[in-house]
Design an enzyme around this catalytic site. Structure first.
Site, PDB file in Angstrom:
ATOM      1  CE  LYS A 112      -4.061  -2.408   0.476  1.00  8.89           C
ATOM      2  NZ  LYS A 112      -3.923  -3.329   0.663  1.00  8.89           N
TER       3      LYS A 112
HETATM    4  C1  LIG Z   1      -4.456  -4.798  -0.257  1.00  7.94           C
HETATM    5  C2  LIG Z   1      -3.516  -5.796  -0.451  1.00  7.94           C
HETATM    6  C3  LIG Z   1      -3.855  -6.677  -1.053  1.00  7.94           C
HETATM    7  C4  LIG Z   1      -4.864  -7.173  -1.929  1.00  7.94           C
HETATM    8  O1  LIG Z   1      -4.514  -6.345  -3.001  1.00  7.94           O
HETATM    9  P1  LIG Z   1      -5.041  -5.436  -3.966  1.00  7.94           P
HETATM   10  O2  LIG Z   1      -4.866  -4.170  -4.540  1.00  7.94           O
HETATM   11  O3  LIG Z   1      -6.865  -4.634  -2.658  1.00  7.94           O
HETATM   12  O4  LIG Z   1      -6.563  -6.533  -5.151  1.00  7.94           O
HETATM   13  C5  LIG Z   1      -2.712  -7.534  -0.895  1.00  7.94           C
HETATM   14  N1  LIG Z   1      -1.429  -8.148  -0.432  1.00  7.94           N
HETATM   15  C6  LIG Z   1      -1.768  -7.501   1.219  1.00  7.94           C
HETATM   16  C7  LIG Z   1      -0.534  -7.683   1.966  1.00  7.94           C
HETATM   17  C8  LIG Z   1      -2.348  -5.715   0.999  1.00  7.94           C
HETATM   18  O5  LIG Z   1      -2.028  -5.045   1.433  1.00  7.94           O
END
Ligand SMILES: *Cc1c(COP(=O)(O)O)cnc(C)c1O
Length: 495
Positions: A112
Site C-alpha cells: 500500500k
Molecule cells: C491490499 C493488499 C493486497 C490486495 O491488493 P488489492 O489491490 O486490494 O487486490 C494484497 N496483499 C497485501 C499485503 C495487501 O496489503
C-alpha cells in the site's frame, strides 16, 4: 493531449485527472476511468536505464495530463525518497527462476506504501490546481494495512488531516501498535467497538452526511478519500510493473519484447488492475494470474462468469485479501461491456441488491488475459515452508498465496514463460503466521522474540518499521462506539 476521466456508470461530464483524484468516486457511485488507456511514451530500452523515479514520471505523465512536469516530478521526488529502505524502491529477488517483485520496502512494509506515499502529494497538488482552499480531511476505515500506510503518507502533510477508524479487536497486535504509535499533529486513530464492516459503514455515513459537510465547509474543511478506487492510487501502481520489466531487460533476463507473466495476490483487485493497465499500455505481459485465498470469489468468477458474494466470509492468515466485494473489478467489467456504462451500472445494481451478477458469454471471452486460482491456508503455509527450506527465502502470507497459485498454474498449463510475482508484504508484518508455517515450535514464542528469530533465520535485518514500534509510545488511545463516530470527528475538527 489532455486525458479525461469518465464514470463507469453514466455519461456525466468527463473530468480532469486532478478533479478525479480530489473526488475519488463519481457522484453516480461509479469509478473514474481514463477515456482511453494511453500508450507508453518511450521504448522499453529507454526505460531500462531509468531510475524508479524517472520511470514513474514516464508512466504517470501519460495519465495525469493536467499536472505540469514540475508538479509531477515534485510529487514523485517527495514520495519515493529515503522513506524507502532501498534506492531502487521496488527490488526483485530471483527465487527458483521466478522473480519476486518486492513492493514492501516503504514505511509500513506493505505494498500500500507504493501508492499511499504519493497520493497525499497528488491530492494537495490537485487541490491547488482546482483552487480548493479548504483543508482536506481524509477519512478511512481500515482492517489493518491501509490505515497505517495512509497515516504514514498523510502525517504532517500541510493542508491535510487524517482520521482512521479500525475495529478495536479486529486487527493484529503489530498492526494496532503500528497505528496507535503514529506521529503527526494532523492524525487521529480511533478504535471502534465493532467489526470492520461497522467501521466501513460508519465512514460511508459520514461521507454522505450533508449537514456535517456544511458545518465543515464553514470551518474550512472538506472530506476526501484515500480509498483504493481513487485513480491517484491506481496510476502509481502501474509504474512498478513497467519498472520490473525494464529491469529484467536491463539485466538481460529477457529479450526486448519477450512476454512475461505476472502473478498478483488479490483482494480489492487494485494491484492486478494496474498490471492490466500496464499490459494495455503496451507492456509485453502474457497472462495476468489472479491469486485468491479461501475467499475465492474471483476464482469462481473467472471460472464461471458469475460473481457471487453470497457466501461465508473466511478469516485467513492473509487478512488484506479477505474481501468479498472487489471494488476495482468494476473497471474491468466496464471494459468487458465494451465501455457500455448502462450495462455496467445494471450489473453493479444487481451486485448491490442481490450480491450476484452474471456476465454474458461474449464478455467472458474477453477475459482470456486472466487466469484465476486460489490457495487454501494449508497450501499457502506449506509454500512458505517449502521455499524457505529449499532456498532460504522467506515470504509473507499474501505472497505465499500468489506463489502457491503460480505452482498450480504451471501444473495446469505447463507454461514456463518467465514470471514476476508481486510480493505485497514483508514477512515481518505477519511474523507469527510466517514463523508457525515454517515450524510449529514457534507457536508459544512472544511477538518480538519471533521478530528476532525471523531476522536470524532469513538473514534479513529487522525493518525500521518494526524496530520503531518496539519502543514507541502510544499516542492514540481514542475509542468509541459505532454510534459515536460523528462526535469523534466533530471534536477533532473543533466543529
Ligand atoms: C491490499 C493488499 C493486497 C490486495 O491488493 P488489492 O489491490 O486490494 O487486490 C494484497 N496483499 C497485501 C499485503 C495487501 O496489503
Amino acid at each position: 493531449m489532455e486525458l479525461l476521466y469518465r464514470s463507469t456508470r453514466s455519461t456525466q461530464e468527463a473530468v480532469t485527472a486532478s478533479k478525479a483524484i480530489l473526488k475519488g468516486l463519481s457522484d453516480d457511485g461509479g469509478l473514474f476511468v481514463p477515456e482511453k488507456i494511453p500508450a507508453l511514451g518511450c521504448s522499453l530500452k529507454e526505460l531500462a536505464d531509468m531510475s524508479y523515479q524517472e520511470a514513474a514520471y514516464e508512466v504517470m505523465k501519460q495519465y495525469l495530463t493536467d499536472f505540469t512536469e514540475e508538479e509531477l516530478k515534485d510529487c514523485i521526488a517527495k514520495a519515493y525518497d529515503e522513506k524507502f529502505d532501498t534506492d531502487v524502491i521496488a527490488p526483485m529477488a530471483e527465487v527458483e527462476r521466478t522473480y519476486y517483485l518486492e513492493l514492501f520496502h516503504g514505511k509500513t512494509i506493505a505494498f500500500k506504501d507504493m501508492a499511499l506515499s504519493i497520493l497525499p502529494h497528488l491530492m494537495i497538488t490537485s487541490a491547488k490546481k482546482n483552487h480548493v482552499e479548504k483543508e482536506i480531511v481524509i477519512l478511512t476505515a481500515t482492517s489493518g494495512d491501509t490505515g497505517k500506510a495512509a497515516l504514514a503518507g498523510f502525517a504532517d502533510v500541510p493542508g491535510t488531516r487524517i482520521i482512521v477508524f479500525y475495529p478495536k479487536n479486529g486487527v493484529s497486535p503489530i498492526q494496532e501498535k503500528q497505528m496507535v504509535t503514529q506521529k503527526g499533529d494532523n492524525t487521529l486513530v480511533v478504535g471502534i467497538h465493532g467489526n470492520f464492516d461497522d467501521a466501513q459503514t460508519g465512514v460511508k455515513k459520514l461521507f454522505g452526511d450533508r449537514e456535517l459537510a456544511e458545518r465543515m465547509a464553514e470551518k474550512g474543511f472538506q472530506f476526501s478519500s484515500a480509498n483504493s478506487i481513487n485513480i491517484g492510487r491506481l496510476v502509481p501502481q502501474i509504474v512498478y510493473y513497467v519498472y520490473a520489466y525494464a529491469k529484467l531487460l536491463k539485466e538481460e533476463q529477457i529479450a526486448e519484447g519477450e512476454k512475461i507473466n505476472v502473478v498478483v495476490p488479490t483482494g480489492n483487485f487494485g494491484n492486478i488492475l494496474a498490471a492490466f493497465y500496464a499490459k494495455n499500455m503496451g507492456l509485453p505481459i502474457a497472462k495476468l494470474i489472479c491469486a485468491s485465498n479461501e475467499n475465492k470469489v474471483l476464482y469462481d468468477f473467472f471460472s464461471t462468469g458469475c460473481y457471487d458474494r453470497n457466501r461465508e466470509f473466511v478469516l485467513t492468515t492473509s487478512p488484506s485479501m479477505d474481501i468479498l466485494i472487489s471494488s476495482n473489478l468494476e473497471r474491468l467489467i466496464y471494459r468487458l461491456t465494451g465501455e457500455d456504462y448502462a450495462k455496467n451500472a445494471e450489473l453493479m445494481r444487481q451486485l448491490q441488491e442481490n450480491g450476484v451478477y452474471h456476465i454474458s458469454e461474449e464478455m467472458k471471452k474477453e477475459l482470456e488475459d486472466f487466469y484465476g486460482n486460489f490457495a487454501t491456508e494449508e497450501e499457502s503455509a506449506s509454500q512458505i515452508k517449502k521455499i524457505y527450506e529449499d532456498t532460504g527465502y522467506v515470504m509473507d502470507t499474501h505472497t505465499a498465496v500468489a506463489s502457491a497459485v503460480y505452482e498450480k498454474y504451471k501444473k495446469d498449463t505447463g507454461d514456463m514463460t518467465k514470471t514476476v510475482i508481486a510480493s505485497t508484504a514483508s514477512p515481518f508484518k505477519f511474523t507469527r503466521s510466517v514463523m508457525c508455517a515454517i515450524d510449529s515450535k514457534y507457536e508459544n514464542m512472544e511477538d518480538f522474540k519471533l521478530v528476532d528469530e525471523l531476522s536470524r533465520i532469513s538473514n534479513v535485518p529487522v525493518p525500521a518499521a518494526i524496530e520503531e514500534i518496539r519502543t514507541a509510545p502510544v499516542r492514540h488511545q481514542c475509542q468509541c462506539g459505532k454510534e459515536e463516530m460523528k462526535k469523534v470527528v466533530e471534536d477533532f475538527l473543533g466543529l
